[in-house]
Design a protein around this motif. Sequence first.
Motif, mmCIF file in Angstrom:
data_model
loop_
_atom_site.group_PDB
_atom_site.id
_atom_site.type_symbol
_atom_site.label_atom_id
_atom_site.label_comp_id
_atom_site.label_asym_id
_atom_site.label_seq_id
_atom_site.Cartn_x
_atom_site.Cartn_y
_atom_site.Cartn_z
ATOM 1 N N ALA A 137 0.831 -1.204 0.000
ATOM 2 C CA ALA A 137 0.000 0.000 0.000
ATOM 3 C C ALA A 137 0.867 1.256 0.000
ATOM 4 C CB ALA A 137 -0.933 0.000 1.212
ATOM 5 N N GLU A 138 1.957 1.241 0.742
ATOM 6 C CA GLU A 138 2.854 2.394 0.794
ATOM 7 C C GLU A 138 3.567 2.601 -0.542
ATOM 8 O OE1 GLU A 138 4.145 2.527 5.491
ATOM 9 O OE2 GLU A 138 5.019 0.975 4.197
ATOM 10 N N VAL A 139 3.957 1.508 -1.188
ATOM 11 C CA VAL A 139 4.623 1.625 -2.490
ATOM 12 C C VAL A 139 3.638 2.121 -3.538
ATOM 13 C CG1 VAL A 139 5.824 0.358 -4.311
ATOM 14 C CG2 VAL A 139 6.339 -0.126 -1.916
ATOM 15 N N LEU A 140 2.400 1.636 -3.482
ATOM 16 C CA LEU A 140 1.369 2.116 -4.408
ATOM 17 C C LEU A 140 1.161 3.621 -4.236
ATOM 18 C CD1 LEU A 140 -0.856 1.640 -6.502
ATOM 19 C CD2 LEU A 140 -2.396 1.064 -4.601
ATOM 20 N N ALA A 141 1.080 4.057 -2.988
ATOM 21 C CA ALA A 141 0.923 5.496 -2.728
ATOM 22 C C ALA A 141 2.121 6.286 -3.240
ATOM 23 C CB ALA A 141 0.726 5.726 -1.226
ATOM 24 N N ALA A 142 3.328 5.745 -3.034
ATOM 25 C CA ALA A 142 4.534 6.414 -3.516
ATOM 26 C C ALA A 142 4.537 6.524 -5.038
ATOM 27 C CB ALA A 142 5.769 5.662 -3.040
ATOM 28 N N ILE A 149 6.449 -1.209 -11.794
ATOM 29 C CA ILE A 149 5.580 -0.331 -11.022
ATOM 30 C C ILE A 149 5.700 1.076 -11.607
ATOM 31 C CG2 ILE A 149 5.192 0.698 -8.750
ATOM 32 C CD1 ILE A 149 6.326 -1.893 -7.529
ATOM 33 N N PRO A 150 4.603 1.732 -11.898
ATOM 34 C CA PRO A 150 4.678 3.074 -12.477
ATOM 35 C C PRO A 150 5.549 4.023 -11.653
ATOM 36 C CG PRO A 150 2.437 2.246 -12.610
ATOM 37 C CD PRO A 150 3.214 1.240 -11.797
ATOM 38 N N THR A 151 6.370 4.775 -12.338
ATOM 39 C CA THR A 151 7.372 5.747 -11.855
ATOM 40 C C THR A 151 8.676 5.091 -11.419
ATOM 41 O OG1 THR A 151 6.812 5.919 -9.472
ATOM 42 C CG2 THR A 151 5.526 7.290 -11.027
ATOM 43 N N ALA A 152 8.745 3.752 -11.360
ATOM 44 C CA ALA A 152 9.983 3.086 -10.941
ATOM 45 C C ALA A 152 11.087 3.298 -11.969
ATOM 46 C CB ALA A 152 9.755 1.594 -10.738
ATOM 47 N N VAL A 153 12.316 3.424 -11.470
ATOM 48 C CA VAL A 153 13.493 3.533 -12.331
ATOM 49 C C VAL A 153 14.333 2.272 -12.161
ATOM 50 C CG1 VAL A 153 13.547 6.041 -12.380
ATOM 51 C CG2 VAL A 153 14.706 4.834 -10.521
ATOM 52 N N GLU A 169 1.970 6.880 -6.838
ATOM 53 C CA GLU A 169 0.964 7.864 -7.232
ATOM 54 C C GLU A 169 1.340 9.292 -6.844
ATOM 55 O OE1 GLU A 169 -2.882 4.825 -6.896
ATOM 56 O OE2 GLU A 169 -2.392 6.178 -5.220
ATOM 57 N N ASN A 170 2.006 9.441 -5.682
ATOM 58 C CA ASN A 170 2.269 10.804 -5.210
ATOM 59 C C ASN A 170 3.736 11.218 -5.278
ATOM 60 O OD1 ASN A 170 3.618 9.787 -2.884
ATOM 61 N ND2 ASN A 170 1.691 9.677 -1.737
ATOM 62 N N GLY A 171 4.622 10.285 -5.624
ATOM 63 C CA GLY A 171 6.022 10.628 -5.820
ATOM 64 C C GLY A 171 6.799 10.937 -4.560
#
Length: 273
Positions: free
Chosen positions: A148-153, A185-189, A155-157
């Motif tokens: 849940a924390e990674v999903l939030a990260a 995961i979206p935004t992951a590098v 989404e909100n960066g």
Amino acid sequence: MKNFITPQELVNIQKNVVILDVRGDKAYAAGHIEGAFVVNLAGDLSGPVEEHGGRHPLPNMVEFAKKMERFGITKDSTVVICDRWIFLAGRLWWMLHYIGLENVKVLEGGIERWVKEGHSLATESTASPTEIGKLDYRLQPHMLMSRAEVLAASENGDHIIVDARAGERYDGSVIDTMDGMTGHIPTAVNYYWEDCFTANGLKPEAELNEMFKDLKTTKTPIVTYCGSGITACLAMLAMSEIGIESALYVGSSSDWVTYENFPIKTGCEFVKA
């Protein structure tokens, strides 16, 4: 080095450290460093698989700490981890820090380098110490993040998300048959863990600094994942050597895909400080 020790350096202090061999029972029985205790992936470094949590969820940490105490480990012990080079050493390194140990080293080049440099192996199992250690351990909750924390990260960066898998798994150019996560995961590098090491040890500090230069300059906290929370720890181990700290998403891809409509992205992304 902060997190590593060479074979010769280990020889010089061998009697004063606790050595843990993460290659498992079979490899340990075939030959191990004298005085080492065996640690297994199943049961020691990971627990039972459930609906969520991924392929290698954390074991019962109370039982893990008790086992470390049976090896004679205390909060003041220096622990040296040896691997075949390199696979599970990072996970044990992370777990020992997670229960509050500070003096943890990984043998550079593992058993392969140990033997290549002319050091011997034993076949008899190490007897348990007569005195059980007392860890008085304290879990370090800041060292891990939930799904849940990674999903939030994402989404909100509020965190930089590092994907430590091979580039083709990250960008989706090959179908991921292991976890069913073709993409990331979206935004992951992407920083592939294997790029941090050579056959004999960690890559030079200058190369690591260049590799992770974007993470070196950011003030945004970092969380790292892989397929199942094993090799992400190797990327974190290398990053830690040059002063970059990261939390771990233990379940990683194998947990991410167990939720309905899990977001996923293909292609490459870049660090946003």
